[in-house]
Scaffold this motif. Structure first.
Motif, mmCIF file in Angstrom:
data_model
loop_
_atom_site.group_PDB
_atom_site.id
_atom_site.type_symbol
_atom_site.label_atom_id
_atom_site.label_comp_id
_atom_site.label_asym_id
_atom_site.label_seq_id
_atom_site.Cartn_x
_atom_site.Cartn_y
_atom_site.Cartn_z
ATOM 1 N N MET A 46 -43.949 17.648 38.617
ATOM 2 C CA MET A 46 -43.591 17.338 37.227
ATOM 3 C C MET A 46 -42.466 18.225 36.697
ATOM 4 O O MET A 46 -41.818 17.890 35.721
ATOM 5 C CB MET A 46 -44.827 17.443 36.319
ATOM 6 C CG MET A 46 -45.149 18.818 35.786
ATOM 7 S SD MET A 46 -45.491 20.048 37.082
ATOM 8 C CE MET A 46 -46.942 19.294 37.812
ATOM 9 N N MET A 47 -42.226 19.358 37.360
ATOM 10 C CA MET A 47 -41.144 20.227 36.886
ATOM 11 C C MET A 47 -39.888 20.085 37.740
ATOM 12 O O MET A 47 -38.886 20.754 37.491
ATOM 13 C CB MET A 47 -41.590 21.687 36.861
ATOM 14 C CG MET A 47 -41.724 22.368 38.201
ATOM 15 S SD MET A 47 -42.273 24.082 38.014
ATOM 16 C CE MET A 47 -41.939 24.700 39.678
ATOM 17 N N PHE A 204 -48.478 30.044 30.886
ATOM 18 C CA PHE A 204 -48.467 28.639 30.498
ATOM 19 C C PHE A 204 -48.529 28.534 28.974
ATOM 20 O O PHE A 204 -49.546 28.202 28.378
ATOM 21 C CB PHE A 204 -49.625 27.902 31.167
ATOM 22 C CG PHE A 204 -49.403 27.720 32.636
ATOM 23 C CD1 PHE A 204 -48.702 26.619 33.110
ATOM 24 C CD2 PHE A 204 -49.852 28.666 33.542
ATOM 25 C CE1 PHE A 204 -48.468 26.458 34.468
ATOM 26 C CE2 PHE A 204 -49.631 28.513 34.902
ATOM 27 C CZ PHE A 204 -48.937 27.406 35.368
ATOM 28 N N ASP A 205 -47.386 28.845 28.362
ATOM 29 C CA ASP A 205 -47.281 28.835 26.913
ATOM 30 C C ASP A 205 -46.859 27.452 26.418
ATOM 31 O O ASP A 205 -46.803 26.483 27.185
ATOM 32 C CB ASP A 205 -46.291 29.906 26.451
ATOM 33 C CG ASP A 205 -44.902 29.715 27.063
ATOM 34 O OD1 ASP A 205 -44.646 28.667 27.698
ATOM 35 O OD2 ASP A 205 -44.067 30.621 26.903
ATOM 36 N N ILE A 209 -45.919 23.887 28.495
ATOM 37 C CA ILE A 209 -46.640 22.627 28.260
ATOM 38 C C ILE A 209 -45.672 21.531 27.832
ATOM 39 O O ILE A 209 -45.758 20.385 28.294
ATOM 40 C CB ILE A 209 -47.732 22.834 27.185
ATOM 41 C CG1 ILE A 209 -48.814 23.786 27.725
ATOM 42 C CG2 ILE A 209 -48.353 21.501 26.782
ATOM 43 C CD1 ILE A 209 -49.799 24.248 26.684
ATOM 44 N N LYS A 210 -44.720 21.884 26.985
ATOM 45 C CA LYS A 210 -43.708 20.918 26.544
ATOM 46 C C LYS A 210 -42.883 20.429 27.725
ATOM 47 O O LYS A 210 -42.548 19.242 27.820
ATOM 48 C CB LYS A 210 -42.806 21.555 25.488
ATOM 49 C CG LYS A 210 -41.769 20.604 24.908
ATOM 50 C CD LYS A 210 -40.933 21.301 23.839
ATOM 51 C CE LYS A 210 -39.875 20.348 23.267
ATOM 52 N NZ LYS A 210 -39.035 21.012 22.228
ATOM 53 N N ASP A 222 -52.208 12.528 34.485
ATOM 54 C CA ASP A 222 -51.829 13.633 35.361
ATOM 55 C C ASP A 222 -52.304 14.991 34.856
ATOM 56 O O ASP A 222 -52.220 15.987 35.578
ATOM 57 C CB ASP A 222 -50.308 13.666 35.537
ATOM 58 C CG ASP A 222 -49.783 12.413 36.210
ATOM 59 O OD1 ASP A 222 -50.216 12.138 37.342
ATOM 60 O OD2 ASP A 222 -48.967 11.700 35.595
ATOM 61 N N ILE A 223 -52.789 15.044 33.621
ATOM 62 C CA ILE A 223 -53.319 16.295 33.082
ATOM 63 C C ILE A 223 -54.635 16.652 33.754
ATOM 64 O O ILE A 223 -54.930 17.831 34.006
ATOM 65 C CB ILE A 223 -53.498 16.190 31.556
ATOM 66 C CG1 ILE A 223 -52.137 15.968 30.875
ATOM 67 C CG2 ILE A 223 -54.168 17.438 30.991
ATOM 68 C CD1 ILE A 223 -52.226 15.685 29.394
#
Length: 316
Positions: A46-47, A204-205, A209-210, A222-223
């Motif tokens: 996802m990143m 994981f701020d 998350i954004k 996917d969460i």
């Protein structure tokens, strides 16, 4: 295969389950890299858009979700991983990519837990490995946790934060060296939260998350794998507790490169550097990424890109 402007997604049947692959392609003649995510169980597909969407990229790269992680887990919830089956999956995926891209060898990038699988693959399968690139490199998990914990303890003492000192005291014995269970899992989570606050581990701020929610390949479903990843990968974690890369051999038959965040204390950078300096390889080079921690490719994406492009450029 689902096609999009900058990437391609597909599911491939490997060892009786469907594995999710995410391709970022460039010219056919460029080398192919396979990115192995961390966790265990924490997909990093996802990143990928943050890292890979740039015009000067001189390599093709494939991200995949391991058994027990991400979209692969959502397709195969009963397929519980252990280290041996993950190694077998990895071999079959590399063979698939060699055939798909018509390459003799594939470069491996291993991040965090993925650096365990990646290092083992490079050592055991040099005939398929173009090079190995280690990021957030794991050498010895217990040693990592002990050093990281002591750095955290020192940081809290220097800060004078009495509440955080009490939180650390309540965690009790750490690291736990003889088992991995729910209590161990919870303790690691509490330590990581404090390490993140003091910039010693991935934090994981809200910005992270954004970033996840902005990913073109991530949806609400996917969460779920992120919330259950450690529980699904309990057996892998049990095996990882006794892992020591030094015992697997110090001589590589392929080029080895480490791309490390200079501030990483989740997999303490000084331990990785010591090991790297001791290994033997046909070619090796260490890159320290400034102003970066455990997730160097996000903390300082520009310098990370420069390092990987320099590595792949030298493989031509």
């Amino acid at each position: 295969m689902k096609k999009a402007k900058n990437y391609e997604e597909e599911y491939v049947s490997i060892n009786c389950i469907e594995h999710y692959l995410l391709h970022y392609k460039t010219k056919k003649e460029e080398p192919v890299l396979l990115f192995i995510h961390g966790g265990p169980g924490q997909s990093e597909a996802m990143m990928a858009y943050i890292v890979e969407e740039y015009t000067s990229r001189n390599y093709n790269i494939v991200y995949y979700d391991q058994r027990g992680a991400g979209k692969t887990y959502l397709k195969n919830k009963k397929a519980k991983p252990d280290t041996e089956i993950l190694k077998k999956d990895l071999l079959e995926i590399v063979l698939y990519l060699k055939k798909t891209y018509k390459k003799d060898k594939v470069g491996i990038i291993g991040h965090s837990w993925g650096s365990v699988l990646g290092s083992l693959f490079a050592l055991e399968h040099p005939e398929h490995t173009l090079c190995y690139i280690g990021c957030g490199q794991v050498i010895n998990l217990i040693e990592n946790e002990r050093v990281g914990y002591n750095k955290l303890k020192d940081a809290i003492e220097r800060s004078g934060n009495k509440k955080d000192r009490k939180k650390l005291e309540k965690i009790g014995e750490y690291p736990i060296v003889d088992r991995f269970d729910i209590d161990t899992y919870r303790k690691i989570g509490k330590v990581r939260k404090l390490q993140g606050k003091y910039h010693l581990a991935a934090d994981f701020d809200k910005n992270m998350i954004k970033m996840f929610l902005s990913s073109p390949v991530m949806g609400l479903a996917d969460i779920f794998p992120f919330l259950t990843s450690m529980l699904v990968n309990m057996q892998v974690m049990k095996e990882l507790m006794s892992f020591d890369l030094r015992s697997k051999g110090m001589e590589y038959q392929v080029p080895v490169y480490y791309v490390l965040g200079e501030n990483d204390q989740q997999t303490p950078v000084e331990i990785s550097i010591t090991y790297f300096n001791e290994i033997i390889a046909p070619n090796k080079k260490l890159y320290l990424i400034k102003d970066a921690g455990h997730i160097a490719m996000i903390d300082n994406v520009d310098d990370y890109r420069v390092a990987v492009c320099e590595i792949t450029g030298g493989l031509q």
